[in-house]
Design an enzyme around this catalytic site. Structure first.
Site, PDB file in Angstrom:
ATOM      1  N   ARG A 103      14.787  30.750  15.168  1.00  0.00           N
ATOM      2  CA  ARG A 103      14.720  31.282  16.531  1.00  0.00           C
ATOM      3  C   ARG A 103      15.037  30.146  17.497  1.00  0.00           C
ATOM      4  O   ARG A 103      14.565  29.013  17.320  1.00  0.00           O
ATOM      5  CB  ARG A 103      13.322  31.834  16.837  1.00  0.00           C
ATOM      6  CG  ARG A 103      13.028  33.187  16.231  1.00  0.00           C
ATOM      7  CD  ARG A 103      13.857  34.304  16.884  1.00  0.00           C
ATOM      8  NE  ARG A 103      13.550  35.615  16.336  1.00  0.00           N
ATOM      9  CZ  ARG A 103      14.209  36.198  15.329  1.00  0.00           C
ATOM     10  NH1 ARG A 103      15.221  35.576  14.744  1.00  0.00           N
ATOM     11  NH2 ARG A 103      13.870  37.404  14.916  1.00  0.00           N
ATOM     12  N   GLU A 132      18.658  33.456  24.503  1.00  0.00           N
ATOM     13  CA  GLU A 132      19.666  34.369  23.983  1.00  0.00           C
ATOM     14  C   GLU A 132      19.776  35.635  24.843  1.00  0.00           C
ATOM     15  O   GLU A 132      18.733  36.177  25.212  1.00  0.00           O
ATOM     16  CB  GLU A 132      19.215  34.755  22.562  1.00  0.00           C
ATOM     17  CG  GLU A 132      20.307  34.726  21.563  1.00  0.00           C
ATOM     18  CD  GLU A 132      19.768  34.836  20.149  1.00  0.00           C
ATOM     19  OE1 GLU A 132      19.178  33.859  19.648  1.00  0.00           O
ATOM     20  OE2 GLU A 132      19.952  35.904  19.567  1.00  0.00           O
ATOM     21  N   HIS A 138      24.167  34.653  16.498  1.00  0.00           N
ATOM     22  CA  HIS A 138      23.010  35.266  15.799  1.00  0.00           C
ATOM     23  C   HIS A 138      23.487  36.281  14.747  1.00  0.00           C
ATOM     24  O   HIS A 138      23.135  37.459  14.788  1.00  0.00           O
ATOM     25  CB  HIS A 138      22.042  35.926  16.796  1.00  0.00           C
ATOM     26  CG  HIS A 138      20.646  36.059  16.238  1.00  0.00           C
ATOM     27  ND1 HIS A 138      19.517  36.067  17.019  1.00  0.00           N
ATOM     28  CD2 HIS A 138      20.192  36.186  14.959  1.00  0.00           C
ATOM     29  CE1 HIS A 138      18.437  36.200  16.263  1.00  0.00           C
ATOM     30  NE2 HIS A 138      18.824  36.285  14.991  1.00  0.00           N
TER      31      HIS A 138
HETATM   32  C1  DGY Z   1      15.505  38.482  11.867  1.00  0.00           C
HETATM   33  O1  DGY Z   1      15.414  39.462  11.116  1.00  0.00           O
HETATM   34  O2  DGY Z   1      14.516  38.014  12.423  1.00  0.00           O
HETATM   35  C2  DGY Z   1      16.840  37.868  12.053  1.00  0.00           C
HETATM   36  O3  DGY Z   1      16.865  36.990  13.110  1.00  0.00           O
HETATM   37  C3  DGY Z   1      17.909  38.939  12.191  1.00  0.00           C
HETATM   38  O4  DGY Z   1      19.156  38.340  12.034  1.00  0.00           O
END
Ligand code: DGY
Length: 311
Positions: free
Chosen positions: A230, A259, A277
């Site tokens: 993240r 983002e 992403h």
């Molecule tokens: C998640 O599932 O948390 C991922 O970031 C999706 O790509």
């Protein structure tokens, strides 16, 4: 039971909901849902099939009478879990479904930044490739170097498995030992010793800006940072500074602090690889994620316990 689906997902998941006798209200727009539409959709639904781009907080939960919130993602930092718990609304996610795809993407990014793949691609397209050169576009080797994995959960472990095949030595930063992944080191020490650092921890108040200016300063000037977890785990402003000053050699990012906005400083740097992403973006994985999330809604509608409840 009415299920509000905030964005189009693979058909198999919608079919699963319909086969379970549920009334599916699908928002057809591919873009992130505007707040008023999310509130309106939630107000009319019993179940929410939502995305990591949807902020599901107390206001959304109180808009109507949701009985389940099912996130098409393993990360649940977009959902106020405490608020859901206080209201007795189960929250589910998709662990395991995206492990391989995300681990593959992590290695793709690591290799891309180490071997300067996007830089080379851009050079060829500009018509500036004038033939092989002994000193042209040299990058970093993997074999014999150390990969520091921050957060050796499912994805971190799958990354370690792949990295070993490239001859990388593994170090892990974690609260507990993970002998199956690699030797453990305190985070500061891991940063000092690693040639590549890859982030695989969830975003929590404890991991917000885990990689701040001080910690980035501990990394080797020859080291690369990879983030498929993240964005807010890294202080993006501090990262831009570290990259500009040569405090680290490069970074490969799939996720961003604000983002979909990307720090403008990152866009100007050639030692950075930027992905939108797409860590889990394969046909099979996105189908698996959406059906996993849908299945838990069906379970709840039939009075059964969901398989992947996080709160
Ligand atoms: C998640 O599932 O948390 C991922 O970031 C999706 O790509």
């Amino acid at each position: 039971m009415i299920v509000f689906v905030t964005r189009p997902v693979p058909q198999a998941a919608l079919q699963l909901l319909r086969d379970g006798g549920l009334d599916v209200r699908l928002r057809l727009d591919e873009s992130p849902i505007p707040r008023p539409d999310l509130l309106e959709g939630a107000a009319q639904a019993d179940a929410l099939l939502c995305m990591l781009t949807d902020r599901v907080d107390a206001e959304v939960m109180d808009a109507g009478a949701l009985r389940v919130i099912s996130n098409v993602a393993v990360g649940v930092d977009n959902i106020d879990l405490a608020a859901a718990k206080a209201r007795g609304i189960p929250v589910t996610n998709t662990p395991g479904a995206l492990t391989d795809a995300t681990a593959d993407m992590t290695l793709a990014l690591l290799l891309a930044v180490a071997r300067r793949v996007p830089e080379g691609d851009a050079m060829v397209r500009r018509g500036e490739f004038n033939g092989w050169g002994p000193m042209m576009m040299l990058g970093a080797d993997l074999r014999g170097h150390t990969l520091g994995i921050v957060g050796p959960g499912r994805i971190g472990k799958a990354v370690a498995e792949r990295a070993r095949a490239f001859g990388l030595e593994i170090l892990v930063a974690a609260r507990q030992d993970h002998p199956d992944v690699g030797p453990r080191a305190p985070l500061d020490e891991l940063l000092q010793r690693s040639d590549f650092v890859s982030l695989h921890c969830p975003l929590t108040p404890q991991t917000h800006h885990l990689l701040d200016a001080r910690r980035l300063g501990l990394m080797k000037p020859s080291a690369f940072l990879v983030n498929t977890a993240r964005g807010p785990v890294i202080d993006e402003g501090a990262l831009v500074q570290a990259l500009r000053s040569g405090a680290i050699a490069g970074a490969a990012l799939d996720v961003y602090e604000r983002e979909p906005a990307v720090h403008p400083g990152l866009l100007d740097l050639s030692n950075v690889v930027l992905a939108p992403h797409t860590g889990s973006a394969t046909h099979r994985t996105r189908t698996a994620m959406a059906t996993m999330a849908a299945r838990d809604i069906v379970s709840i509608s039939q009075g059964r316990a969901p398989q992947h409840r996080v709160a």
